[in-house]
Motif scaffolding. Structure first.
Motif, PDB file in Angstrom:
ATOM      1  N   GLU A   1     -23.262 -20.472 -29.330  1.00  0.00           N
ATOM      2  CA  GLU A   1     -23.854 -19.154 -29.583  1.00  0.00           C
ATOM      3  C   GLU A   1     -23.225 -18.496 -30.806  1.00  0.00           C
ATOM      4  N   ILE A   2     -21.918 -18.628 -30.932  1.00  0.00           N
ATOM      5  CA  ILE A   2     -21.211 -18.015 -32.066  1.00  0.00           C
ATOM      6  C   ILE A   2     -21.690 -18.621 -33.381  1.00  0.00           C
ATOM      7  N   ILE A   3     -21.801 -19.951 -33.420  1.00  0.00           N
ATOM      8  CA  ILE A   3     -22.256 -20.628 -34.639  1.00  0.00           C
ATOM      9  C   ILE A   3     -23.693 -20.235 -34.962  1.00  0.00           C
ATOM     10  N   GLU A   4     -24.542 -20.152 -33.952  1.00  0.00           N
ATOM     11  CA  GLU A   4     -25.928 -19.731 -34.180  1.00  0.00           C
ATOM     12  C   GLU A   4     -25.979 -18.313 -34.726  1.00  0.00           C
TER      13      GLU A   4
ATOM     14  N   ALA B   1     -23.567 -21.534 -42.346  1.00  0.00           N
ATOM     15  CA  ALA B   1     -22.414 -20.651 -42.523  1.00  0.00           C
ATOM     16  C   ALA B   1     -21.125 -21.439 -42.736  1.00  0.00           C
ATOM     17  N   ALA B   2     -20.320 -20.983 -43.685  1.00  0.00           N
ATOM     18  CA  ALA B   2     -18.958 -21.491 -43.865  1.00  0.00           C
ATOM     19  C   ALA B   2     -18.033 -20.694 -42.949  1.00  0.00           C
ATOM     20  N   ILE B   3     -16.887 -21.267 -42.626  1.00  0.00           N
ATOM     21  CA  ILE B   3     -15.919 -20.591 -41.762  1.00  0.00           C
ATOM     22  C   ILE B   3     -14.665 -20.269 -42.573  1.00  0.00           C
ATOM     23  N   ILE B   4     -14.299 -18.996 -42.590  1.00  0.00           N
ATOM     24  CA  ILE B   4     -13.040 -18.533 -43.181  1.00  0.00           C
ATOM     25  C   ILE B   4     -12.161 -18.069 -42.029  1.00  0.00           C
ATOM     26  N   GLU B   5     -10.893 -18.487 -42.019  1.00  0.00           N
ATOM     27  CA  GLU B   5     -10.023 -18.088 -40.906  1.00  0.00           C
ATOM     28  C   GLU B   5      -8.700 -17.526 -41.392  1.00  0.00           C
TER      29      GLU B   5
ATOM     30  N   GLY C   1     -24.188 -19.190 -49.045  1.00  0.00           N
ATOM     31  CA  GLY C   1     -24.762 -18.984 -47.726  1.00  0.00           C
ATOM     32  C   GLY C   1     -23.899 -17.996 -46.965  1.00  0.00           C
ATOM     33  N   PRO C   2     -24.200 -17.764 -45.690  1.00  0.00           N
ATOM     34  CA  PRO C   2     -23.402 -16.825 -44.899  1.00  0.00           C
ATOM     35  C   PRO C   2     -21.983 -17.344 -44.650  1.00  0.00           C
TER      36      PRO C   2
ATOM     37  N   ARG D   1     -15.234  -4.877 -47.821  1.00  0.00           N
ATOM     38  CA  ARG D   1     -15.603  -4.754 -49.236  1.00  0.00           C
ATOM     39  C   ARG D   1     -16.074  -6.084 -49.806  1.00  0.00           C
ATOM     40  N   GLY D   2     -15.567  -7.187 -49.279  1.00  0.00           N
ATOM     41  CA  GLY D   2     -15.942  -8.503 -49.776  1.00  0.00           C
ATOM     42  C   GLY D   2     -17.074  -9.152 -49.010  1.00  0.00           C
ATOM     43  N   MET D   3     -17.581  -8.476 -47.977  1.00  0.00           N
ATOM     44  CA  MET D   3     -18.644  -9.047 -47.146  1.00  0.00           C
ATOM     45  C   MET D   3     -20.028  -8.678 -47.672  1.00  0.00           C
ATOM     46  N   GLU D   4     -20.973  -9.572 -47.427  1.00  0.00           N
ATOM     47  CA  GLU D   4     -22.385  -9.304 -47.687  1.00  0.00           C
ATOM     48  C   GLU D   4     -23.083  -9.089 -46.343  1.00  0.00           C
ATOM     49  N   PRO D   5     -24.274  -8.486 -46.339  1.00  0.00           N
ATOM     50  CA  PRO D   5     -24.966  -8.234 -45.060  1.00  0.00           C
ATOM     51  C   PRO D   5     -25.161  -9.474 -44.196  1.00  0.00           C
TER      52      PRO D   5
END
Length: 326
Positions: A73-76, A82-86, A156-157, A184-188
């Motif tokens: 569900e989280i990935i969807e 989507a790339a993952i930043i941690e 991509g997201p 500030r660095g995020m997109e919608p």
């Protein structure tokens, strides 16, 4: 594997806090304190791993169980491709569940772990690349706040992770600042997933940070041992005791080291002696607890909103998926 790995060091504009500066400034202040980050030398990290396995310490296993149940569900929810930043990736143990859920849906995934321990970051990245042929890693060696100002781009997201209730180790002002920098660095189209320890019975909370085996006490006291080893300190561990009471007004656990008597402790590298009164404490860590409402209010100050909150059956721990507002 080298073609699938890139390491980038991000240097901030301010010099990093050093142990000698933390000791000089923290033990000269009132009340006394030592920065939380210095709890995690090699021995401290090993002790913390033992803490996560204790029967009283519920956060790690509860968060993992939520991710195990909800990874798909989280990935969807993160969006297609989507790339993952941690942030604070560590060994990426829980993140493997999300990596596997993503790779079950597509052949490739870009993962961008962020950690201040460069060697540990490179080592854990190598293990992940060996286990997941479809993974591409851009590892960022940086402190949280520096990395928050320089989020890597992606076609991509992006799903930004801050797990382990690490947000709780920041004061509310620091948490708003940190989330604002990320916002500030995020997109919608981007999302952020934050692990939050939820408000619950005082007895459960205090037991989690004052375990019967004394592992958390050893973890906290190890900070004095580190000062002795690295700065020529003369702390006698038996002259201090660990305690972590819960403040039900501020909704936070406060990790402390209490002086058992009046004493003076010299630190050779600083050429300085610090005085402690009987019962005086050194603050070493906060761990804030949230309700959905208090965390939503915190996020709103940073321009973020809770899109979804997954939690366990007992409502002890939550994973909040955040989106940009406005």
């Amino acid at each position: 594997m080298e073609s699938r790995f890139e390491f980038v060091e991000i240097r901030g504009d301010h010099p990093p806090l050093t142990l000698d500066r933390a000791v000089r400034e923290g033990l000269s202040a009132q009340p006394k304190s030592l920065a939380t980050q210095f709890l995690y030398d090699r021995r401290g990290s090993e002790l913390f791993e033992r803490i996560t396995e204790l029967p009283e310490y519920y956060p790690t296993r509860t968060e993992r169980a939520i991710i195990e149940a909800r990874a798909g569900e989280i990935i969807e929810a993160a969006g297609e491709g989507a790339a993952i930043i941690e942030f604070g990736s560590g060994s990426s143990t829980k993140t493997r569940l999300l990596i596997e859920a993503a790779l079950a849906r597509r052949p490739e995934l870009r993962y961008m772990p962020i950690d201040i321990s460069f060697e540990f970051l490179k080592s854990s990245s190598a293990n992940l690349l060996e286990d997941y042929p479809g993974l591409q890693i851009t590892a960022l060696g940086a402190e949280y706040f520096d990395a928050a100002d320089a989020l890597p781009s992606h076609d991509g997201p992006r799903l930004i992770l801050f797990l382990g209730s690490n947000i709780g180790n920041l004061t509310r002002e620091e948490a708003v600042d940190f989330l604002t920098r990320i916002r500030r660095g995020m997109e919608p189209r981007d999302r952020m997933l934050v692990g939050i320890d939820l408000v619950k019975d005082r007895g459960i909370l205090e037991a989690a940070y004052n375990d019967r085996q004394g592992i958390t006490a050893a973890f906290n006291l190890n900070l004095l041992r580190r000062v002795n080893h690295e700065l020529g300190g003369h702390f006698a561990e038996g002259c201090f005791r660990h305690d972590a009471p819960y403040d039900d007004v501020e909704h936070r656990i406060e990790m402390r080291l209490y002086s058992r008597r009046d004493q003076r402790v010299r630190v050779d590298a600083l050429d300085q002696t610090f005085e402690f009164a009987d019962g005086e404490f050194i603050h070493t860590e906060w761990s804030y607890k949230y309700t959905r409402e208090t965390f939503a209010e915190l996020c709103s100050h940073a321009g973020l909103a809770i899109e979804h909150l997954w939690h366990d059956d007992r409502n002890w721990f939550g994973l909040a998926l955040l989106r940009v507002t406005g």
